[in-house]
Enzyme design. Structure first.
Site, PDB file in Angstrom:
ATOM      1  N   SER A   1      12.030  -4.358  -4.148  1.00 13.13           N
ATOM      2  CA  SER A   1      13.311  -5.073  -3.552  1.00 13.13           C
ATOM      3  C   SER A   1      14.400  -4.091  -3.860  1.00 13.13           C
ATOM      4  O   SER A   1      14.414  -2.934  -3.441  1.00 13.13           O
ATOM      5  CB  SER A   1      13.241  -6.137  -4.587  1.00 13.13           C
ATOM      6  OG  SER A   1      14.420  -7.156  -4.246  1.00 13.13           O
TER       7      SER A   1
ATOM      8  N   ASP B   1       7.531 -12.331   3.872  1.00  9.87           N
ATOM      9  CA  ASP B   1       8.436 -11.961   2.748  1.00  9.87           C
ATOM     10  C   ASP B   1       9.940 -12.797   3.399  1.00  9.87           C
ATOM     11  O   ASP B   1      10.355 -12.051   4.094  1.00  9.87           O
ATOM     12  CB  ASP B   1       8.790 -10.519   2.510  1.00  9.87           C
ATOM     13  CG  ASP B   1       9.750 -10.070   1.409  1.00  9.87           C
ATOM     14  OD1 ASP B   1      10.261 -10.980   1.050  1.00  9.87           O
ATOM     15  OD2 ASP B   1       9.366  -9.037   0.862  1.00  9.87           O
TER      16      ASP B   1
ATOM     17  N   HIS C   1       7.460 -12.158  -1.402  1.00  4.94           N
ATOM     18  CA  HIS C   1       8.435 -10.938  -1.859  1.00  4.94           C
ATOM     19  C   HIS C   1       8.086 -10.264  -3.092  1.00  4.94           C
ATOM     20  O   HIS C   1       8.301  -8.985  -3.176  1.00  4.94           O
ATOM     21  CB  HIS C   1       9.931 -11.430  -2.359  1.00  4.94           C
ATOM     22  CG  HIS C   1      10.907 -10.349  -2.297  1.00  4.94           C
ATOM     23  ND1 HIS C   1      11.157  -9.233  -1.346  1.00  4.94           N
ATOM     24  CD2 HIS C   1      11.862  -9.869  -3.374  1.00  4.94           C
ATOM     25  CE1 HIS C   1      12.055  -8.561  -1.899  1.00  4.94           C
ATOM     26  NE2 HIS C   1      12.397  -8.878  -2.882  1.00  4.94           N
TER      27      HIS C   1
END
Lengths: 467, 271
Positions: free
Chosen positions: B102, B224, B252
């Protein structure tokens, strides 16, 4: 024991007083109860097979995916998560959700079951609580920032400490990567007086165009992103990893202009209240600087004799030390004159202190007017005066000393002739060399001794001694 | 730059944990917004036989030193990138494989751009250089969505102090100790969580992608919603010579939902 048939169980599931939802481990909805479909005003077909996150509003979806789903996968359970579901007509349904991960006999995670509770009622007052808390937090942060700044300014002992405390306080208050304080010099140039100037680090001495923009309006200005900046500024911003910066112009009571520059590592827009806070902190710092300068003026005052305005003993000693050092450095000479008034005690005793004081003031004026331009006249106390004369040779010493005795000998207003005032002067001349540097006190002792010889020799005369 | 801090200070500040083969190539795993190094607990153990595995928490997250959270420093990803460099320098790591989930993917990009000599490869799992749609660029979100995220954070932290206070203060009458302890998963001080959310979702590091000079793998999970495929593709296009893999994992946090697939992809990239 009551026997419950399958149909009752199904009814209990479908029409339970809460929403039920099951998804596979990827979040795809595999089962949903009637209650939830009714709340959402959706058909079963529309919901089954879609992702659970599709039922959430975008912001809540981000929260769920970045914070709740990791925790759910890590600990197998989350409770009382506040979410907002989207109904078919786009309106929001606030819910509290409990979710558990179901594992099969082999320990494999197979599905996620959730129970959802309508929290519309709580939602309203919680919203108010949150808003109230945000307001309270903001104002308490503001108060704390101002208090911290005040404490730091008060603890500062020098102007540069105040400026450093100022840049640090501003940095903390707006979460800037770095903050610099810049002031305009009398010749119009700009000087960084404190903090850290990230653009100057990559392009030293640049006068950034935004500076003059800030001075033109005296309003807070910002470069909100590299794209908003002129070419030179943009290049420096890229090199310094500065994504945005702001300039807050200020002017102090003396009219000096300057500004606080705040640098940010991402595109930032400051709220009005943040700018306000910066300004308040800066004004406090300027106030602290002002009182520091006043303090210094007072200290200056402490160096002068109150009655005559001449240098006092403290300043004389300081200046004498400086004069000896510079005579040594320049290979020059130095003279010190010790002047004691003759007949002053009688004037003071018989005519009173007021007359005595006015005589002392008159003596001070006469001394100042007859010495050379750069000589320093001071009063040691009582009727004792001193003159520091840089670069003085013996013949000039005699000339100056004779001018002094002549000036002091002249009559004084309010003092009858029988009570005349004159001066006994002792002069000491020195030529300091590296091997023989007299101290200020030594010179004073010698000048005092020379003065006594004048006094013992019949007063109103000059004695010169070489050291 | 970093000489000011002792190694032990940096390692304690970031709760650095070392596992695996000390002689192996160093792998540095970095967690994203919302979690801690726990996010890697199904992936990292799969590398310990051959690699020197380094895990850490960003300041403000997990077991880091919360007192070190300086809002000015951590107001941009550059502050976090500086910490990553300090960890790498203090452990004197070379040829580092930085694996960032991320937002940490972009922190790794910034760190590697600042000192490429330390880095041998970057693995970016679900990276996004900018979350907000801008002009032709599709990030997936609008500014209003970020406000919604902050609202959701606040709504879920309303009871945070009340729930955490007994635990922190060591009050004995904690009703269910097991539950309270699990509550510490990915727990964060709410004001730090808010700030980190701002920094994560409002940063724009698109311009930094073109400067990447170390071999890079982009791992893109299906569905995602935080970093959609179009963003993963964008990162791939902007990082010259990068590899891109659409992986068989959902959502995600593929490091938790598909740890074996993530591991397989990283191993394939490194051999």
């Amino acid at each position: 024991m009551t026997v419950i048939d399958a149909q009752s169980y199904e009814d209990l599931y479908e029409n339970a007083p809460c929403g039920y939802l099951s998804t596979d481990m990827d979040g795809t909805i595999v089962r949903v109860n009637e209650t939830l479909l009714r709340w959402l005003d959706q058909s079963r077909d529309a919901v089954l097979g879609t992702s659970f996150t599709q039922l959430l509003e975008a912001g809540g979806r981000m929260f769920y995916e970045t914070r709740q789903r990791p925790v759910l996968l890590l600990q197998g359970e989350v409770r009382e998560i506040a979410l907002r579901l989207q109904r078919a007509d786009g309106t929001a349904l606030p819910v509290l959700a409990n979710s558990v991960v179901v594992t099969d006999d082999a320990g494999e995670q197979t599905e996620i079951r959730s129970a959802l509770f309508d929290s519309t009622e709580r939602q309203q007052y919680e919203r108010e609580l949150i808003d109230a808390r945000r307001v309270a937090e903001m104002s308490s942060e503001r108060v704390r920032a101002l208090q911290d700044a005040t404490t730091a300014f008060t603890a500062s002992e020098t102007e540069s400490e105040v400026v450093e405390a100022l840049t640090e306080a501003v940095r903390a208050s707006v979460a800037a990567t770095a903050v610099a304080a810049v002031t305009e010099q009398p010749d119009g140039s700009l000087l960084i007086v404190g903090g850290r100037h990230m653009l100057d680090e990559v392009a030293p001495g640049t006068r950034w165009p935004i500076y003059d923009e800030a001075f033109a309006t005296m309003e807070h200005v910002a470069i909100g992103g590299v794209a908003e900046a002129d070419e030179t500024t943009a290049a420096a911003m890229r090199a310094a990893h500065v994504e945005s910066f702001t300039v807050l112009p200020v002017r102090n009571d003396a009219g000096t202009r300057g500004f606080i520059v705040s640098f940010f590592g991402r595109e930032r827009e400051l709220t009005e209240s943040a700018v306000d806070l910066k300004l308040s902190i800066t004004k406090q710092a300027m106030q602290a600087l002002k009182s520091m300068r006043l303090q210094r003026q007072l200290e200056q005052l402490a160096l002068y004799d109150e009655l005559t305005g001449l240098a006092n003993r403290k300043l004389l000693q300081e200046q004498l030390t400086t004069a000896i050092a510079s005579a040594l450095r320049d290979g020059g000479s130095l003279g010190l004159m010790f002047i004691d008034l003759d007949g002053f005690k009688a004037v003071n005793d018989r005519l009173g202190h007021d007359v005595g004081d006015s005589v002392l003031r008159e003596v001070a004026e006469r001394l100042t007017s007859v010495v050379r331009q750069n000589d320093l006249v001071g009063r040691l106390g009582g009727d004792e005066f001193v003159v520091i004369c840089e670069t003085l040779d013996e013949s000039s010493a005699l000339i100056v000393a004779e001018r002094i005795t002549e000036a002091i000998r002249a009559p004084y207003e309010g003092v009858p002739t029988p009570l005349g005032i004159s001066a006994s002067v002792g002069v000491v001349l020195t030529h300091p060399t590296a091997g023989a540097v007299p101290s200020g006190d030594t010179l004073l002792v010698h000048a005092d001794a020379a003065m006594y010889r004048s006094k013992n020799g019949g007063r109103d005369r000059v004695t010169v001694e070489l050291v | 730059m970093s000489g000011a801090l002792e190694a032990t200070d940096v390692l304690r500040r970031n709760n650095v944990v070392e596992l695996g083969n000390p002689a192996g190539r160093p792998l540095v795993f970095a967690h994203g917004f919302g979690c801690s190094q726990e996010a890697w607990h199904r992936v990292a153990p799969q590398f310990t036989d051959d690699y020197r595995v380094i895990l850490f928490d960003h300041v403000g997250s997990g077991g880091s030193d919360i007192a070190a959270y300086d809002r000015g420093k951590y107001d941009s990803l550059h502050g976090y990138a500086g910490d990553i460099l300090e960890i790498v320098e203090n452990l004197d790591l070379h040829d580092v494989v930085f694996i960032g989930h991320s937002v940490s993917g972009m922190m790794g990009v910034l760190a590697a751009n600042r000192d490429p000599s330390r880095f041998g490869a970057l693995v970016l799992l679900g990276p996004s250089p900018r979350y907000i749609n801008t002009g032709d660029y599709i990030g997936g979100f609008e500014q209003a969505d970020i406000d919604g995220l902050l609202d959701a954070l606040d709504a879920n932290y309303l009871g945070w102090s009340a729930a955490m206070a007994p635990l922190i203060m060591g009050v004995p009458e904690v009703p269910d100790l097991g539950d309270e302890l699990t509550a510490s998963f990915c727990s964060t001080d709410p004001s730090i969580a808010r700030h980190f959310a701002h920094v994560t979702f409002l940063s724009d590091n698109r311009a930094d992608l073109a400067e990447v000079s170390v071999p890079t793998l982009i791992l893109q999970a299906k569905d995602d919603i935080i970093a959609p495929e179009v963003v993963g593709q964008y990162v791939h296009d902007q990082v010259a010579g990068s590899s891109y893999a659409l992986i068989d994992a959902y959502g995600h946090c593929a490091n938790l939902s598909g740890p074996d697939e993530v591991t397989r992809q990283i191993k394939a990239f490194l051999t």
